[in-house]
Design a protein around this motif. Structure first.
Motif, PDB file in Angstrom:
ATOM      1  N   PRO A  12       0.818  -1.229   0.000  1.00 36.54           N
ATOM      2  CA  PRO A  12       0.000   0.000   0.000  1.00 36.54           C
ATOM      3  C   PRO A  12       0.844   1.268   0.000  1.00 36.54           C
ATOM      4  O   PRO A  12       0.453   2.279  -0.596  1.00 36.54           O
ATOM      5  N   ALA A  13       2.022   1.209   0.642  1.00 34.27           N
ATOM      6  CA  ALA A  13       2.911   2.373   0.658  1.00 34.27           C
ATOM      7  C   ALA A  13       3.450   2.671  -0.738  1.00 34.27           C
ATOM      8  O   ALA A  13       3.702   3.833  -1.074  1.00 34.27           O
ATOM      9  N   LEU A  14       3.639   1.633  -1.549  1.00 36.50           N
ATOM     10  CA  LEU A  14       4.128   1.834  -2.916  1.00 36.50           C
ATOM     11  C   LEU A  14       3.151   2.695  -3.712  1.00 36.50           C
ATOM     12  O   LEU A  14       3.553   3.657  -4.378  1.00 36.50           O
ATOM     13  N   PHE A  15       1.866   2.374  -3.631  1.00 33.63           N
ATOM     14  CA  PHE A  15       0.859   3.139  -4.371  1.00 33.63           C
ATOM     15  C   PHE A  15       0.686   4.538  -3.759  1.00 33.63           C
ATOM     16  O   PHE A  15       0.446   5.511  -4.495  1.00 33.63           O
ATOM     17  N   ALA A  16       0.808   4.632  -2.437  1.00 32.47           N
ATOM     18  CA  ALA A  16       0.741   5.949  -1.803  1.00 32.47           C
ATOM     19  C   ALA A  16       1.897   6.824  -2.265  1.00 32.47           C
ATOM     20  O   ALA A  16       1.730   8.026  -2.535  1.00 32.47           O
ATOM     21  N   PHE A  17       3.080   6.226  -2.385  1.00 32.29           N
ATOM     22  CA  PHE A  17       4.271   6.957  -2.817  1.00 32.29           C
ATOM     23  C   PHE A  17       4.105   7.455  -4.246  1.00 32.29           C
ATOM     24  O   PHE A  17       4.594   8.541  -4.592  1.00 32.29           O
ATOM     25  N   ALA A  18       3.406   6.668  -5.080  1.00 31.89           N
ATOM     26  CA  ALA A  18       3.160   7.058  -6.476  1.00 31.89           C
ATOM     27  C   ALA A  18       2.294   8.307  -6.563  1.00 31.89           C
ATOM     28  O   ALA A  18       2.362   9.052  -7.544  1.00 31.89           O
ATOM     29  N   ILE A  19       1.471   8.539  -5.553  1.00 32.88           N
ATOM     30  CA  ILE A  19       0.637   9.745  -5.517  1.00 32.88           C
ATOM     31  C   ILE A  19       1.344  10.868  -4.771  1.00 32.88           C
ATOM     32  O   ILE A  19       1.276  12.042  -5.157  1.00 32.88           O
ATOM     33  N   LEU A  20       2.066  10.499  -3.720  1.00 33.20           N
ATOM     34  CA  LEU A  20       2.728  11.498  -2.870  1.00 33.20           C
ATOM     35  C   LEU A  20       3.782  12.289  -3.629  1.00 33.20           C
ATOM     36  O   LEU A  20       3.842  13.521  -3.514  1.00 33.20           O
TER      37      LEU A  20
END
Length: 473
Positions: free
Chosen positions: A155-163
């Protein structure tokens, strides 16, 4: 006709002189952006560090597996996404200077959509991390725990893609306070959350990964809500539409070389740690090189912040058709980098007998770190200079040159020299570090030559032409 795109007063020789008043004002502008950016980058970096530290109290197995998982996550995912998002510093930074405000919001959406697509194949890689580690000869038990940790980091990977696109969205507008506030709140929540998930649930080590994922999504939600509802973002806030697909070619045009430029350098240092495991005393060598790498990685947040500020200022001025102002921004950023690295490297050298205790209580490790300290100080100096020069490269939009520089500096010079010194001359871990710093020195020299030979008038014409040609399409 192209020359008319650049404001005529910039062509006058009198205006091309760097005046002290303009220089000092530019130093102030860069400092105002760089200072908070250092705090933002540090707080985001600390999410993973805090998780590793808390998980480490569960035992050596959990510490080593979490450290390995986070290292591999950085190499195979976070570095790639961060590098690709850096392409926005060129596109949106120059668009902001040209007052094409709607393009900034639209390209931010394009970047988010594109990076989420990139996350799909990366997810497949992460889901098979345990098998990959076992195939690479890693301990099966450590591989199993690392695989579980990586799974909960998804989930952090996808969050990082937005962040990362959101961070660039605020950065290029010099809107640093929203990022500073949300990063501080996120880190404040993350520490007790991570502790609770690790020690007060049955999740144990994967609680640290879940905490990172939750905290990163919290940061994304806060920044997204501010972008959506704040009046400060009104002029750059674009409606989400199918037009975001039209900007994908332009985004990838800058994103891919940006990612390669970042990853080539990042991967070279990770390779250094892997090579240290082949030395006669791998436990000692790996520990000491890890201490050195963690030290320069932590301190690199300072030049990274200055480089981000330089990228913003250079891109804004080129987009506005002000080549002289862009040149002044470069001089101010490099001056600030020299001042910063002088203070930091001198402080580190003065503390060379003590800073090893931050990472270890073993006398053998601390003595080795003391011997390595002068080399680490040189690394800090080189990192500060190249970190700012890399930011300038992103602001100008010549990331492709950075790819060639990093490829030649680290893979044709640095790593071969490191291997020769460590395994042929038998200097050990010190030889590995000297070799990689030879690469860093070549990188800094090449970037300095490129930066000093920039024709700012041509860069401004090129930026304005691209912006207005795209506007007519």
């Amino acid at each position: 006709m192209e020359e008319s795109l650049v404001q005529k007063h910039e062509e006058e020789s009198e205006e091309k002189r760097v005046r002290w008043s303009g220089f000092s004002e530019e130093m102030r502008r860069i400092s105002v952006i760089a200072g908070p950016m250092v705090a933002v980058v540090s707080s985001q970096y600390l999410l993973q560090i805090v998780a590793t530290m808390i998980v480490g109290h569960l035992g050596e197995l959990y510490l080593s597996s979490a450290a390995l998982a986070i290292s591999l996550a950085g190499v195979s995912g976070f570095s790639l996404l961060m590098g690709m998002a850096s392409g926005l510093e060129t596109i949106c930074g120059q668009a902001y200077g040209a007052q094409q405000y709607q393009k900034i919001g639209l390209q931010t959406y394009t970047a988010i959509f594109s990076l989420i697509l990139v996350c799909i194949p990366l997810s497949v890689l992460w889901l098979n991390m345990e098998n990959i580690l076992v195939f690479m000869g890693q301990d099966p038990l450590i591989s199993h725990e690392s695989g579980k940790f990586t799974l909960w980091l998804l989930p952090a990977l996808f969050a990082f893609a937005i962040l990362q696109p959101l961070v660039r969205y605020y950065q290029i507008q010099s809107m640093i306070l929203p990022m500073l506030a949300t990063s501080f709140v996120t880190l404040t929540i993350h520490i007790p959350l991570c502790w609770a998930l690790v020690f007060k649930t049955r999740l144990n080590n994967v609680g640290g990964a879940l905490a990172v994922s939750i905290s990163m999504w919290s940061n994304v939600i806060m920044l997204g809500l501010y972008m959506r509802y704040s009046s400060a973002c009104a002029k750059t806030r674009a409606p989400i539409s199918l037009d975001l697909f039209k900007g994908m070619w332009e985004f990838f045009r800058f994103a891919i070389p940006s990612a390669v430029m970042v990853c080539l350098e990042w991967w070279s240092y990770e390779l250094l740690i892997l090579l240290s495991g082949l030395l006669p005393n791998p436990a000692l060598e790996t520990s000491v090189l890890s201490v050195c790498l963690n030290t320069i990685s932590t301190l690199y947040t300072i030049p990274f912040g200055i480089g981000a500020a330089a990228s913003t200022r250079v891109a804004n001025e080129l987009g506005a058709g002000k080549p002289h102002a862009a040149r002044v921004a470069v001089l101010a950023a490099m001056s600030l980098a020299v001042i910063e690295t002088s203070v930091v490297s001198a402080t580190l050298f003065a503390c060379r007998h003590f800073f090893g205790y931050v990472f270890s209580n073993e006398k053998e490790v601390i003595d080795y770190v003391t011997v390595m300290a002068p080399l680490v100080c040189i690394s800090v100096i080189l990192d500060s200079l190249q970190g700012v020069q890399t930011g300038i490269a992103r602001g100008c939009g010549w990331q492709h040159l950075g790819v060639y520089v990093n490829l030649g500096a680290f893979y044709l010079c640095g790593i071969p020299v490191a291997v020769i010194l460590a395994f042929v001359v038998r200097v050990g871990g010190k030889g590995l570090w000297i070799g990689i710093q030879c690469g860093a020195l070549v990188q800094t020299i090449l970037l300095s030559v490129i930066t000093s030979n920039i024709n700012w008038e041509k860069q401004a014409i090129k930026a304005r032409k691209r912006l207005f040609d795209d506007e007519l399409v």
